[in-house]
Design a protein around this motif. Sequence first.
Motif, PDB file in Angstrom:
ATOM      1  N   LEU A 188       0.829  -1.204   0.000  1.00 21.91           N
ATOM      2  CA  LEU A 188       0.000   0.000   0.000  1.00 21.91           C
ATOM      3  C   LEU A 188       0.865   1.256   0.000  1.00 21.91           C
ATOM      4  O   LEU A 188       0.545   2.262  -0.646  1.00 21.91           O
ATOM      5  N   ALA A 189       1.986   1.201   0.715  1.00 27.11           N
ATOM      6  CA  ALA A 189       2.874   2.362   0.798  1.00 27.11           C
ATOM      7  C   ALA A 189       3.528   2.678  -0.535  1.00 27.11           C
ATOM      8  O   ALA A 189       3.900   3.831  -0.792  1.00 27.11           O
ATOM      9  N   ARG A 190       3.668   1.673  -1.391  1.00 22.94           N
ATOM     10  CA  ARG A 190       4.312   1.909  -2.683  1.00 22.94           C
ATOM     11  C   ARG A 190       3.369   2.518  -3.715  1.00 22.94           C
ATOM     12  O   ARG A 190       3.810   2.949  -4.774  1.00 22.94           O
ATOM     13  N   LEU A 191       2.079   2.534  -3.411  1.00 21.18           N
ATOM     14  CA  LEU A 191       1.131   3.179  -4.317  1.00 21.18           C
ATOM     15  C   LEU A 191       1.242   4.693  -4.214  1.00 21.18           C
ATOM     16  O   LEU A 191       1.748   5.231  -3.224  1.00 21.18           O
ATOM     17  N   ARG A 192       0.743   5.362  -5.232  1.00 20.49           N
ATOM     18  CA  ARG A 192       0.610   6.811  -5.132  1.00 20.49           C
ATOM     19  C   ARG A 192      -0.316   7.147  -3.964  1.00 20.49           C
ATOM     20  O   ARG A 192      -1.223   6.385  -3.646  1.00 20.49           O
ATOM     21  N   THR A 193      -0.078   8.288  -3.356  1.00 25.03           N
ATOM     22  CA  THR A 193      -0.869   8.659  -2.182  1.00 25.03           C
ATOM     23  C   THR A 193      -2.358   8.674  -2.491  1.00 25.03           C
ATOM     24  O   THR A 193      -3.179   8.194  -1.693  1.00 25.03           O
ATOM     25  N   SER A 194      -2.745   9.207  -3.654  1.00 25.71           N
ATOM     26  CA  SER A 194      -4.162   9.269  -4.006  1.00 25.71           C
ATOM     27  C   SER A 194      -4.773   7.878  -4.103  1.00 25.71           C
ATOM     28  O   SER A 194      -5.909   7.645  -3.657  1.00 25.71           O
ATOM     29  N   ARG A 195      -4.017   6.935  -4.655  1.00 24.20           N
ATOM     30  CA  ARG A 195      -4.533   5.573  -4.766  1.00 24.20           C
ATOM     31  C   ARG A 195      -4.615   4.882  -3.409  1.00 24.20           C
ATOM     32  O   ARG A 195      -5.580   4.161  -3.132  1.00 24.20           O
ATOM     33  N   SER A 196      -3.611   5.071  -2.576  1.00 27.38           N
ATOM     34  CA  SER A 196      -3.649   4.447  -1.253  1.00 27.38           C
ATOM     35  C   SER A 196      -4.793   5.003  -0.412  1.00 27.38           C
ATOM     36  O   SER A 196      -5.442   4.267   0.337  1.00 27.38           O
ATOM     37  N   VAL A 197      -5.082   6.300  -0.558  1.00 27.34           N
ATOM     38  CA  VAL A 197      -6.210   6.899   0.155  1.00 27.34           C
ATOM     39  C   VAL A 197      -7.525   6.304  -0.348  1.00 27.34           C
ATOM     40  O   VAL A 197      -8.427   5.983   0.450  1.00 27.34           O
ATOM     41  N   LEU A 198      -7.640   6.125  -1.648  1.00 26.55           N
ATOM     42  CA  LEU A 198      -8.865   5.556  -2.217  1.00 26.55           C
ATOM     43  C   LEU A 198      -9.069   4.121  -1.734  1.00 26.55           C
ATOM     44  O   LEU A 198     -10.186   3.740  -1.331  1.00 26.55           O
TER      45      LEU A 198
END
Length: 418
Positions: free
Chosen positions: A385-395
């Motif tokens: 999850l940490a490796r995703l873009r912040t917007s994607r991890s928030v979603l």
Amino acid sequence: MAPPRAPLLRRAAPALLGYAAVRALGLVVLAVWSAARGKSAYTVLTARWDSLWYTRVAELGYGYEVRLPNGDVHSNLAFFPLLPWLERSLHAVTPLSYADAGFMVSLLASLAAACGIFAVADQVYGPRVGICAVLLWAVLPVGIVQSMAYSESLFTALAAWSLYALLTGRWVWAGTLAALAGLTRPVGAAVVAAVWVTGVLSFVRDRSTTSAPGAHHTEHSPAHTLGAPDGTHAPALTPGAHASIAPFAPSAPAWHRALGMAIAPLGAAGYVFWVGRRTRKGLFGYLDVQAGWRNGFDGGYAFARFVADKFTSFPSALAGVGLIIGVALLLWLYVTGIRRRQPVALLVYTGVVLALALCASSYFGSKPRLLMPAFPVLLPLAGALARLRTSRSVLVTAVLAGAAAIYGAFWLNGSGPP
């Protein structure tokens, strides 16, 4: 020279804010769902199932039991004393009822647990993974239990901070928190095992280092293996580093380690001995109490039978498939932790929690709740999850939070205990 890190609480602030938001969502959905069914959400959280047993211990002490028509005896000696002690203490100094005190203790303990989970993950993998680990723990399908007047949040807080103390070389604190965890739930044995195994390996390491020709001691700095603070993939621990013993801990005097190991089992052992003396059955007194609840350790045979029975009809077979997938996922995450060289303290703790939860012979519907303290299994997922873009991890987190809130409301408004 690396710049000094911000204080732990400041680094944990985003994780705690996110955690609070997830828990608030869960409570709002529970309140709406319960009101629609003519129930009180607060009563569900504080005055049903195990919560009643804890508040009864807090108010009246031990000695209460219920004899069922089939001959089983449900004794409140099955419930470890730390949560009732805290409920009684808070009730004594505030206007709160015992049930209110239990809810307040759980609320504060859940925040302490979230901070402890962040501290462990941050120490091993960095702050971004720490934040994701906390959020994943918050959005577990059974995460609503973290807001109940149960002992899971209190236990997880004590376990997480004991593990953090181990990772940072604070052995007396690790042992003291392990002893308190042992006064909270039977699975406190997992924290004790983590302290003891890590301690024994540290002494073995000292002996081998001392006896090796030309050996010298080096301290290892944190190496983040899943995700760096900026979300990039950081280098793994170098081969040969003592990553599996106490990877980031400064050296501690031998007597500190020995004292921590000596303190760790005092809580669990003290309560088990006290129950044995009270029941006049010696070391087997607590086992007899658990047997009265039809609970024991059978290596997973009863749980396997429970899963197999699900395949007797088509609708229940889907639940059986789900259970198999869930257990397989847990085991895969645990093995992934081993392959990625998690510190041995985390591996021992998680392994014992998983074994005790999955191999208990009763209360199969409660197993998801019993597995909740095994937060280190979430670390590989937190890294992803940490490796995703912040917007994607928030979603992703928002979707999981919504699903967990709905499931938690449905679950607690059912007929059986969580």
